[in-house]
Scaffold this motif. Structure first.
Motif, PDB file in Angstrom:
ATOM      1  N   ASN A   1      68.165  16.877 -39.099  1.00 12.66           N
ATOM      2  CA  ASN A   1      67.580  16.315 -40.071  1.00 12.66           C
ATOM      3  C   ASN A   1      67.400  16.565 -41.635  1.00 12.66           C
ATOM      4  O   ASN A   1      68.437  16.613 -42.587  1.00 12.66           O
ATOM      5  N   ILE A   2      67.181  17.982 -41.451  1.00 15.57           N
ATOM      6  CA  ILE A   2      67.110  19.545 -42.826  1.00 15.57           C
ATOM      7  C   ILE A   2      68.085  19.355 -43.106  1.00 15.57           C
ATOM      8  O   ILE A   2      68.689  19.295 -44.235  1.00 15.57           O
ATOM      9  N   TRP A   3      69.403  20.243 -42.081  1.00 17.92           N
ATOM     10  CA  TRP A   3      70.848  20.563 -42.763  1.00 17.92           C
ATOM     11  C   TRP A   3      71.511  19.067 -42.957  1.00 17.92           C
ATOM     12  O   TRP A   3      71.767  19.465 -43.939  1.00 17.92           O
ATOM     13  N   GLN A   4      71.106  17.978 -42.445  1.00 17.63           N
ATOM     14  CA  GLN A   4      71.871  17.114 -43.241  1.00 17.63           C
ATOM     15  C   GLN A   4      71.307  16.294 -44.506  1.00 17.63           C
ATOM     16  O   GLN A   4      72.112  16.230 -44.960  1.00 17.63           O
ATOM     17  N   ASN A   5      70.351  17.251 -44.330  1.00 14.64           N
ATOM     18  CA  ASN A   5      70.098  16.826 -46.266  1.00 14.64           C
ATOM     19  C   ASN A   5      69.848  17.600 -47.189  1.00 14.64           C
ATOM     20  O   ASN A   5      70.440  17.692 -48.282  1.00 14.64           O
ATOM     21  N   ILE A   6      70.582  18.220 -46.605  1.00 12.58           N
ATOM     22  CA  ILE A   6      71.098  19.495 -47.559  1.00 12.58           C
ATOM     23  C   ILE A   6      72.219  19.390 -48.322  1.00 12.58           C
ATOM     24  O   ILE A   6      73.796  19.127 -47.098  1.00 12.58           O
ATOM     25  N   PRO A   7      72.753  19.597 -49.595  1.00 16.33           N
ATOM     26  CA  PRO A   7      73.988  19.216 -49.969  1.00 16.33           C
ATOM     27  C   PRO A   7      75.110  19.930 -49.772  1.00 16.33           C
ATOM     28  O   PRO A   7      74.810  21.234 -49.195  1.00 16.33           O
TER      29      PRO A   7
ATOM     30  N   LYS B   1      74.283  23.992 -48.741  1.00 14.19           N
ATOM     31  CA  LYS B   1      75.331  24.751 -47.241  1.00 14.19           C
ATOM     32  C   LYS B   1      76.239  26.027 -47.160  1.00 14.19           C
ATOM     33  O   LYS B   1      75.944  27.274 -46.384  1.00 14.19           O
TER      34      LYS B   1
ATOM     35  N   SER C   1      82.235  14.759 -46.426  1.00 12.33           N
ATOM     36  CA  SER C   1      81.897  13.931 -47.657  1.00 12.33           C
ATOM     37  C   SER C   1      82.804  14.424 -48.672  1.00 12.33           C
ATOM     38  O   SER C   1      83.686  12.926 -48.908  1.00 12.33           O
TER      39      SER C   1
END
Length: 268
Positions: free
Chosen positions: A3-9, A13, A158
């Motif tokens: 979840n932390i990784w997914q929230n990093i722009p 990353k 994205s």
């Protein structure tokens, strides 16, 4: 952690991947090579150690980066091998070789860190130097393509394709610490690699092309087949021919038309 990784722009990353994921492998490969030289061995056994390191790097990259349906896959196998994939492979190889020759002719590349690194092998015997140079060429292909065309490209899903291409190209270029005049050639080559990888949904073609090109260049510089600073009009014609023929092959490989007796099928 996921979840932390997914929230990093995406840009965050990118920086983390380069600092934490890519540079340690680059340092490890160079350390293996340097240790091989310091032991005064008569053979470049470091190549085999580098291959093992790269295999585990590939396995960890696949494990830590789940692939979604439209992502570029981390495979060493050329997806659905056909004349189109082989055409793309040859096209990328020719284009990159041509870009190298033209860049060496147009810009001053005699002071680059890359050239200094290759020249450091000239004091070694071929039995030591050639396997180690092959190991470095393989490491560049595997590590850079997995990191940039694989992990980083997919992490920026994205964004639109060409935005991803450009962001990856800028990061790929600056990671090499090049003099300013060489930034544009590297960016253009990176755009081509990203587009080929995206169209094939695999790093296979660009990985092999990257390895082949680096190996050819390393060996030519090591054997003084090409001497930077002493290139002639012959190399200019050769470079232009490589780039033009390479782009034609890439276009055919990515957008080629295959004619069959009963129908006309267009390669994706």
């Amino acid at each position: 952690m996921k979840n932390i990784w997914q929230n990093i722009p995406p840009w965050g990353k990118a920086l983390l991947l380069i600092l934490v994921w890519l540079y340690p492998i680059v340092v490890l490969v160079r350390t293996i090579s340097q240790y091989n030289v310091r032991t005064e061995s008569t053979f470049g056994w470091g190549l085999f150690v580098i291959v093992v390191v790269l295999f585990f790097y590939w396995k960890v990259a696949k494990k830590c980066n789940p692939i979604k349906e439209d992502d570029i896959r981390f495979t060493f196998i050329i997806h659905e091998p056909s004349r189109y994939e082989w055409s793309s492979l040859l096209g990328v190889v020719f284009t990159m070789l041509g870009a190298f020759l033209l860049s060496a002719l147009i810009f001053d590349t005699t002071t680059t860190n890359q050239l200094a690194f290759i020249n450091s092998f000239k004091s070694l015997t071929p039995m030591v130097a050639i396997p180690l140079l092959a190991g470095h060429a393989l490491a560049a292909g595997v590590v850079e393509e997995i990191t940039f065309r694989g992990i980083l490209h997919n992490a920026m899903r994205s964004y639109t394709a060409w935005v991803r291409y450009m962001l990856v190209a800028v990061l790929f270029t600056f990671m090499h610490f090049l003099p300013m005049p060489l930034l544009i050639p590297y960016i253009l080559v990176s755009l081509l690699l990203s587009h080929v990888a995206e169209k094939n949904k695999s790093i296979g073609v660009v990985l092999y092309a990257h390895f082949i090109v680096d190996l050819v260049i390393f060996l030519c510089l090591y054997e003084d087949v090409i001497i930077i600073g002493q290139l002639t009009s012959f190399h200019l014609v050769l470079g232009l021919s490589f780039v033009l023929s390479g782009l034609v092959l890439c276009f055919y490989g990515l957008y080629g038309v295959q004619i069959k007796p009963s129908k006309l099928s267009i390669h994706p």
